[in-house]
Design a protein around this motif. Structure first.
Motif, PDB file in Angstrom:
ATOM      1  N   GLU A 740      36.872 -27.463  -5.448  1.00 17.58           N
ATOM      2  CA  GLU A 740      37.268 -28.530  -4.333  1.00 17.58           C
ATOM      3  C   GLU A 740      35.810 -29.344  -4.085  1.00 17.58           C
ATOM      4  OE1 GLU A 740      38.432 -29.034   0.334  1.00 17.58           O
ATOM      5  OE2 GLU A 740      38.143 -26.987  -0.577  1.00 17.58           O
ATOM      6  N   ALA A 741      34.684 -28.830  -4.473  1.00 21.12           N
ATOM      7  CA  ALA A 741      33.706 -29.550  -4.337  1.00 21.12           C
ATOM      8  C   ALA A 741      33.443 -30.625  -5.361  1.00 21.12           C
ATOM      9  CB  ALA A 741      32.408 -28.466  -4.181  1.00 21.12           C
ATOM     10  N   LEU A 742      33.869 -30.185  -6.487  1.00 24.27           N
ATOM     11  CA  LEU A 742      33.798 -31.009  -7.952  1.00 24.27           C
ATOM     12  C   LEU A 742      34.712 -32.459  -7.869  1.00 24.27           C
ATOM     13  CD1 LEU A 742      33.630 -28.472 -10.735  1.00 24.27           C
ATOM     14  CD2 LEU A 742      31.884 -29.854  -9.796  1.00 24.27           C
ATOM     15  N   GLN A 743      35.672 -32.031  -6.918  1.00 29.94           N
ATOM     16  CA  GLN A 743      36.764 -33.210  -6.564  1.00 29.94           C
ATOM     17  C   GLN A 743      35.832 -34.380  -5.967  1.00 29.94           C
ATOM     18  OE1 GLN A 743      40.329 -31.724  -5.196  1.00 29.94           O
ATOM     19  NE2 GLN A 743      40.818 -30.601  -6.846  1.00 29.94           N
ATOM     20  N   HIS A 744      35.090 -34.124  -4.942  1.00 30.00           N
ATOM     21  CA  HIS A 744      34.356 -35.007  -4.070  1.00 30.00           C
ATOM     22  C   HIS A 744      33.143 -35.314  -4.742  1.00 30.00           C
ATOM     23  CE1 HIS A 744      37.503 -33.014  -1.624  1.00 30.00           C
ATOM     24  NE2 HIS A 744      37.645 -34.047  -0.919  1.00 30.00           N
ATOM     25  N   VAL A 745      32.448 -34.905  -5.748  1.00 32.96           N
ATOM     26  CA  VAL A 745      31.370 -35.403  -6.197  1.00 32.96           C
ATOM     27  C   VAL A 745      31.409 -36.840  -6.840  1.00 32.96           C
ATOM     28  CG1 VAL A 745      29.507 -34.619  -8.036  1.00 32.96           C
ATOM     29  CG2 VAL A 745      30.606 -32.974  -7.054  1.00 32.96           C
ATOM     30  N   SER A 746      30.309 -37.546  -6.628  1.00 29.54           N
ATOM     31  CA  SER A 746      30.191 -38.856  -7.346  1.00 29.54           C
ATOM     32  C   SER A 746      30.838 -38.868  -8.700  1.00 29.54           C
ATOM     33  CB  SER A 746      28.783 -39.297  -7.411  1.00 29.54           C
ATOM     34  OG  SER A 746      28.579 -40.458  -8.280  1.00 29.54           O
ATOM     35  N   LYS A 747      31.369 -40.190  -9.030  1.00 25.91           N
ATOM     36  CA  LYS A 747      32.401 -40.526 -10.268  1.00 25.91           C
ATOM     37  C   LYS A 747      31.079 -40.378 -11.466  1.00 25.91           C
ATOM     38  CE  LYS A 747      36.217 -42.849  -8.331  1.00 25.91           C
ATOM     39  NZ  LYS A 747      36.909 -44.009  -8.643  1.00 25.91           N
ATOM     40  N   LYS A 748      29.983 -40.609 -11.185  1.00 23.86           N
ATOM     41  CA  LYS A 748      28.879 -40.567 -11.962  1.00 23.86           C
ATOM     42  C   LYS A 748      28.685 -39.090 -12.784  1.00 23.86           C
ATOM     43  CE  LYS A 748      26.085 -44.574 -10.686  1.00 23.86           C
ATOM     44  NZ  LYS A 748      24.604 -45.053 -10.771  1.00 23.86           N
ATOM     45  N   LYS A 749      29.500 -38.205 -12.371  1.00 21.60           N
ATOM     46  CA  LYS A 749      29.380 -36.775 -12.864  1.00 21.60           C
ATOM     47  C   LYS A 749      29.975 -37.189 -14.479  1.00 21.60           C
ATOM     48  CE  LYS A 749      33.898 -35.384 -11.306  1.00 21.60           C
ATOM     49  NZ  LYS A 749      34.826 -34.469 -10.427  1.00 21.60           N
ATOM     50  N   GLU A 750      30.822 -37.830 -14.596  1.00 19.76           N
ATOM     51  CA  GLU A 750      31.350 -37.946 -15.822  1.00 19.76           C
ATOM     52  C   GLU A 750      30.165 -38.308 -16.956  1.00 19.76           C
ATOM     53  OE1 GLU A 750      34.332 -40.794 -15.596  1.00 19.76           O
ATOM     54  OE2 GLU A 750      35.763 -39.841 -14.180  1.00 19.76           O
ATOM     55  N   GLU A 751      29.140 -38.935 -16.639  1.00 19.22           N
ATOM     56  CA  GLU A 751      28.221 -39.075 -17.650  1.00 19.22           C
ATOM     57  C   GLU A 751      27.472 -37.712 -17.924  1.00 19.22           C
ATOM     58  OE1 GLU A 751      26.032 -42.236 -15.852  1.00 19.22           O
ATOM     59  OE2 GLU A 751      27.716 -43.524 -15.757  1.00 19.22           O
ATOM     60  N   HIS A 752      27.898 -36.769 -17.103  1.00 16.42           N
ATOM     61  CA  HIS A 752      26.805 -35.503 -17.416  1.00 16.42           C
ATOM     62  C   HIS A 752      27.858 -34.441 -17.799  1.00 16.42           C
ATOM     63  CE1 HIS A 752      23.334 -37.041 -15.370  1.00 16.42           C
ATOM     64  NE2 HIS A 752      24.328 -38.022 -14.695  1.00 16.42           N
ATOM     65  N   ILE A 772      30.345 -25.166   3.223  1.00 13.02           N
ATOM     66  CA  ILE A 772      29.857 -24.901   1.811  1.00 13.02           C
ATOM     67  C   ILE A 772      30.239 -25.756   0.581  1.00 13.02           C
ATOM     68  CG2 ILE A 772      29.836 -23.074   0.225  1.00 13.02           C
ATOM     69  CD1 ILE A 772      28.343 -22.348   2.859  1.00 13.02           C
ATOM     70  N   VAL A 773      31.341 -26.339   0.906  1.00 17.00           N
ATOM     71  CA  VAL A 773      31.824 -27.441   0.065  1.00 17.00           C
ATOM     72  C   VAL A 773      30.868 -28.445  -0.045  1.00 17.00           C
ATOM     73  CG1 VAL A 773      33.509 -29.197  -0.338  1.00 17.00           C
ATOM     74  CG2 VAL A 773      34.401 -26.948  -0.267  1.00 17.00           C
ATOM     75  N   GLN A 774      30.386 -28.945   1.345  1.00 16.67           N
ATOM     76  CA  GLN A 774      29.631 -30.049   1.476  1.00 16.67           C
ATOM     77  C   GLN A 774      28.052 -29.718   0.827  1.00 16.67           C
ATOM     78  OE1 GLN A 774      29.371 -31.289   5.374  1.00 16.67           O
ATOM     79  NE2 GLN A 774      28.019 -32.883   4.880  1.00 16.67           N
ATOM     80  N   VAL A 775      27.695 -28.131   0.964  1.00 13.64           N
ATOM     81  CA  VAL A 775      26.267 -28.053   0.425  1.00 13.64           C
ATOM     82  C   VAL A 775      26.474 -28.075  -1.269  1.00 13.64           C
ATOM     83  CG1 VAL A 775      25.041 -25.981   0.069  1.00 13.64           C
ATOM     84  CG2 VAL A 775      26.118 -26.233   2.256  1.00 13.64           C
ATOM     85  N   LEU A 776      27.811 -27.584  -1.691  1.00 16.69           N
ATOM     86  CA  LEU A 776      27.789 -27.666  -3.304  1.00 16.69           C
ATOM     87  C   LEU A 776      27.643 -29.210  -3.700  1.00 16.69           C
ATOM     88  CD1 LEU A 776      30.399 -24.802  -3.976  1.00 16.69           C
ATOM     89  CD2 LEU A 776      27.984 -25.008  -4.235  1.00 16.69           C
ATOM     90  N   ILE A 777      28.519 -29.965  -2.744  1.00 17.25           N
ATOM     91  CA  ILE A 777      28.459 -31.424  -2.950  1.00 17.25           C
ATOM     92  C   ILE A 777      27.223 -32.176  -3.302  1.00 17.25           C
ATOM     93  CG2 ILE A 777      29.365 -33.680  -2.164  1.00 17.25           C
ATOM     94  CD1 ILE A 777      31.790 -32.521  -1.124  1.00 17.25           C
ATOM     95  N   ASN A 778      26.453 -31.734  -2.301  1.00 16.33           N
ATOM     96  CA  ASN A 778      24.960 -31.967  -1.985  1.00 16.33           C
ATOM     97  C   ASN A 778      24.106 -31.897  -3.249  1.00 16.33           C
ATOM     98  OD1 ASN A 778      25.429 -33.781   0.336  1.00 16.33           O
ATOM     99  ND2 ASN A 778      24.580 -31.968   1.609  1.00 16.33           N
ATOM    100  N   LEU A 779      24.245 -30.451  -3.560  1.00 15.96           N
ATOM    101  CA  LEU A 779      23.361 -29.974  -4.739  1.00 15.96           C
ATOM    102  C   LEU A 779      23.857 -30.713  -5.888  1.00 15.96           C
ATOM    103  CD1 LEU A 779      23.096 -26.052  -3.824  1.00 15.96           C
ATOM    104  CD2 LEU A 779      21.512 -28.141  -3.277  1.00 15.96           C
TER     105      LEU A 779
END
Length: 884
Positions: A740-752, A772-779
């Motif tokens: 669930e956290a990976l679904q809300h991460v910035s779209k720039k994750k595709e570059e990594h 905890i989802v918000q913690v994972l998103i921030n990290l």
């Protein structure tokens, strides 16, 4: 009538009300004799103030049958009398409460030394005046010089002014203005030819009045010097007066008070408590309390010491207190026989460098002194039985000694030992004295020839009887004295230990309720009486808290009814003691004292007096010391609370400044980008191709998502810090939370490259999943933003005993060692180059720390090998529940 105005200096008295207000000024019209025209002068002054536009109220004015006085009072407002229109002397009763409610500018109140009738709040009128002054009203009043307390022994004729019609000297000393109403004695005698005074007495009284007026001028000049030069206010002399239970001690106290006034010296009244103090008769204890109260009224600081050697105790206090002059009384009787000297002679020998002033007074009669010495205590059947038992046992041992052929001296020793034991077993001298006489008679009856009679053939027996009686009296007296000293020493140790224990416990108390409770328990322990505390809260007293060492009787409600509560409220507002054994609300069932620190009243304590029995002198001094310690502790607690509030305000201001500083940059940049891109789309939509439009849309979307995350972090931190965030703990699968956290991460994750590595697919942790989802998103967002394109971001989870450890590792440039310690602080941003060139507020990691700590976990950062960083946090493990 010739009147002389004495210029005064307004002196602001202390204001004891919770709300500071101006203190009124006191103007005293002073004369040396009744009939000099004080009341007329006061009324004229009030009439002039009334014409000047001030509101003048006539509280109580005598001689209203005078035509001139009635004419002056025609247009001035009168205060209606109290419930009883007139007192015992047919004078109108002053209604203090109504005067306080009207609150005029000036109030005319005749006869400052007037004694109020029973039922009034205060015993004397000068106490009414003090309350009016504290309420901010100016008071005009009259006074005869004979009514000053310290002049009682100097005024030659006082039949017209009984002892109750006196006021403490400090009332006149603290007056802001004094006007001397003077008249020639011959003129006064011509007005009142049938008066009680002759010209010689009036002349002497006039001289005293003029001297008092001159002293007032000197005092005013001293106040001016003190205001101009603070160093001159230091007192150089210290006068010590010795207190006793004798009625003649009042003359000594008044003399010392006059000396303290003349020398502008500190004034201390010392009482030495001995083992005989507790055995004083009720009348003597009353005299002692009256003397203590007189010393307090004349401005003395009361001190109490304990010891059998009175001169040594006085000399020791004089040395430690830097006393320059000692004033004490002595009977004019000379030493007799082989006396070792009286208190005065011993004191002079022990303190040769201190000036000692002796005030003679008549010696008590021999009959009275003998009565005081031989005053019998209350008879006790138990002690009488012990006396008979000791005599019987001693006689039986004597018979055995006589049969065994021992000499008579051994039998005498048996009786002396019996009397010695009896002195330790009984209370009072009467039993030892009786046993001494009876033992001689029994010895004569049973053991001297002829036996079984009170005659003696041998004349040497007469000497034996006297020696036996003397030895018996001597041993019993010494034993009783040692016993009394031991008992008093134990009491003193107990009382001192109570004071030290109070100080120690108050230092350990954490807050105001704990301080109040410890003080109350120590007072109960010291006084063995019920103590009631009223705590000051928001400008008023709280509900009473009662502390008692015994089972409270059913009638305890009577000590906290409306009448008693009114006394407590008065003490709180005026910062004065009141209640039983005082001159204010003397009909109350308790004695009330203010617990204060500086000028602030923190609480009011009420001590229940059983059947009006007053508190002993030494216990009262310890009680006041305990309340002083309590006041200091409460003041310290209040100052600590104020300091904490100030520190919290400083932190809030710093937080606000940092937040505004961060918002001014980090919010302006994306908002400017959004508005700029939107403006391009609106104004150039026909020119831009689809690819350019998509790029602008993407930028707008990214900036808006960044703002949404920023606002969510701010709101989450605010809710966590305020304690308003409700946590919903449940067992959750780690795999689902990461997905669930990976679904809300910035779209720039595709570059990594993002890799998830779980030790077990069924790993579960107890958590609030949305946080905890918000913690994972921030990290993960931090790893995306601070690492180069194409970097590897590895998310892993594994079990460590009772915790689940989650990690977000990258192979970016890493974090400097100096920044790791502060990385999770609010508004801290390390000097690390970001991929999107945004500075950030430094809230994301601080929010992560708050969330993980709320889950009873740990969070931290460490280096990744061979390069990069690893952010990790732990959560409590949860087990999979299986239901069949």
């Amino acid at each position: 009538m010739a009147a002389k105005q004495v210029d005064g200096v307004g002196v602001n008295g202390r204001n004891h009300n919770p709300t500071p207000k101006r203190r009124g000024s006191l103007k005293v019209f002073l004369s040396y004799s009744p009939g000099a025209g004080k009341t007329l002068a006061m009324v004229k002054a009030g009439n002039q103030e009334h014409k000047a536009g001030k509101r003048v109220l006539v509280g109580s004015v005598q001689q209203q049958n005078s035509r001139e006085i009635l004419t002056l009072l025609e247009n001035i407002e009168f205060l209606p009398p109290g419930a009883s229109s007139r007192g015992a002397d047919n004078q109108e009763i002053f209604d203090l409460d109504r005067a306080l409610a009207i609150k005029p500018d000036i109030i005319l109140l005749d006869d400052l030394a007037y004694v109020n009738p029973p039922g009034c709040r205060h015993k004397k009128r000068y106490q009414d005046v003090e309350e009016l002054l504290r309420a901010g009203m100016d008071v005009y009043t009259t006074l005869n010089v004979q009514q000053l307390e310290s002049l009682t022994d100097m005024v030659p004729f006082t039949d017209g002014f009984p002892e109750t019609r006196r006021i403490p000297d400090n009332v006149l000393d603290n007056a802001d203005f004094v006007e001397l109403v003077d008249i020639e004695p011959k003129e006064l005698l011509s007005r009142y030819p049938n008066g009680e005074y002759d010209e010689k007495i009036l002349t002497h009284l006039r001289e005293i009045a003029l001297r008092i007026t001159a002293s007032q001028l000197s005092r005013i000049a001293a106040r001016l010097r003190i205001q101009g030069n603070r160093e001159e206010s230091e007192v150089k002399d210290h006068i010590l007066v010795c207190l006793s239970a004798a009625a003649s001690n009042r003359k000594v106290i008044r003399t010392a008070a006059r000396m303290a006034e003349v020398f502008h010296a500190r004034f201390t009244a010392l009482y030495v408590e001995t083992s005989e103090s507790n055995e004083l008769a009720w009348k003597d204890k009353t005299e002692l309390r009256d003397n203590l109260r007189l010393a307090e009224q004349l401005g003395a600081q009361i001190a109490t010491v304990y010891g059998e050697d009175v001169p040594a105790q006085i000399a020791e206090y004089a040395r430690t207190g830097h006393v320059s002059k000692i004033v004490l009384g002595r009977s004019p009787a000379k030493k007799r026989g082989f006396s070792k000297g009286n208190v005065v002679d011993k004191l002079i020998a022990l303190a040769p460098h201190v000036e000692t002033y002796i005030i003679p007074y008549p010696e008590a009669s021999v009959r009275k002194r003998l009565f005081l010495y031989l005053k019998a205590p209350r008879l006790s059947l138990a002690d009488a039985g012990k006396t008979a038992a000791v005599l019987i046992v001693s006689t039986l041992i004597g018979f055995w000694f006589h049969r065994m052929g021992y000499r008579e001296a051994n039998i005498i020793t048996v009786y002396i030992v019996g009397i010695l034991l009896l002195a330790t077993m009984t209370q009072g001298r009467i039993y030892s004295a009786a046993a001494s006489v009876l033992s001689v008679l029994v010895f004569d009856f049973f053991f001297t020839d002829p036996r079984y009679s009170f005659r003696a053939y041998d004349s040497n027996y007469l000497v034996t009887f006297f020696l036996m009686l003397g030895a018996s009296f001597l041993t019993s007296t010494l034993t009783m004295r040692v016993k009394q000293q031991a008992r008093q020493a134990a009491q003193k140790a107990y009382r001192t230990e109570a004071l030290l224990e109070t100080s120690r416990k108050l230092q350990q108390a954490q807050d105001a309720p704990a301080i109040i409770e410890e003080t109350a328990r120590q007072l109960v322990k010291l006084l063995d009486r019920t103590v009631i505390f009223y705590t000051a809260e928001d400008g008023r007293l709280s509900q009473p808290r009662m502390f008692t060492g015994q089972e409270p009787p059913e009638s305890m409600v009577m000590f906290t009814d409306e009448n008693e509560r009114a006394v407590a409220d008065w003490v709180y507002k005026n910062n004065k003691r009141a209640g039983a054994t005082t001159d204010t609300f003397s009909g109350a069932r308790c004695m009330y004292l203010a617990v204060r620190g500086g000028e602030t009243v923190f609480a009011v304590v009420a001590v229940v007096l059983d059947e009006g029995q007053p508190i002993e002198v030494f216990e009262k001094s310890l009680m006041i010391a305990m309340l002083g310690e309590c006041g200091l502790a409460l003041e310290k607690t209040r100052l600590n609370e104020q300091q904490q509030e100030i520190s919290l305000q400083i932190q809030q201001e710093q937080l606000r400044a940092n937040l505004l500083r961060g918002i001014s940059h980090d919010l302006r940049t994306p908002l400017t980008s959004i508005s700029g891109n939107a403006g391009i789309l609106i104004g150039n939509s026909q020119v831009l191709n689809e690819e350019q439009k998509r790029s602008l849309y993407t930028d707008i979307y990214d900036d808006s998502i960044w703002l949404i995350h920023l606002v969510e972090n701010l709101l989450s931190i605010t809710r966590i810090e305020n304690g308003t965030l409700n946590l919903n703990f449940q067992g959750e699968l780690i795999e689902d939370v990461i997905a669930e956290a990976l679904q809300h991460v910035s779209k720039k994750k595709e570059e990594h490259r993002i890799q998830v590595d779980l030790e077990d697919e069924l790993l579960m942790a107890r958590m609030d999943s949305r946080l905890i989802v918000q913690v994972l998103i921030n990290l993960i967002d931090n790893a995306v933003k601070y690492t180069q394109d194409g970097s590897l971001i590895r998310i892993s989870a594994k079990r460590e005993e009772q915790m689940i450890r989650l990690q977000v590792a990258d192979d970016g440039p890493g974090i400097p060692d100096g920044a790791k310690a502060r990385l999770f602080d609010m508004f801290y941003t390390a000097e690390i180059k970001r991929g999107d060139s945004r500075r950030g507020l430094g809230l994301g990691l601080s929010l992560c720390k708050s969330i993980i700590h709320a889950h009873d976990g740990m969070i931290g950062v460490q280096d990744n090998w061979p390069k990069g960083s690893v952010f990790y946090f732990t959560l409590p493990a949860a087990e999979v529940s299986v239901y069949e």
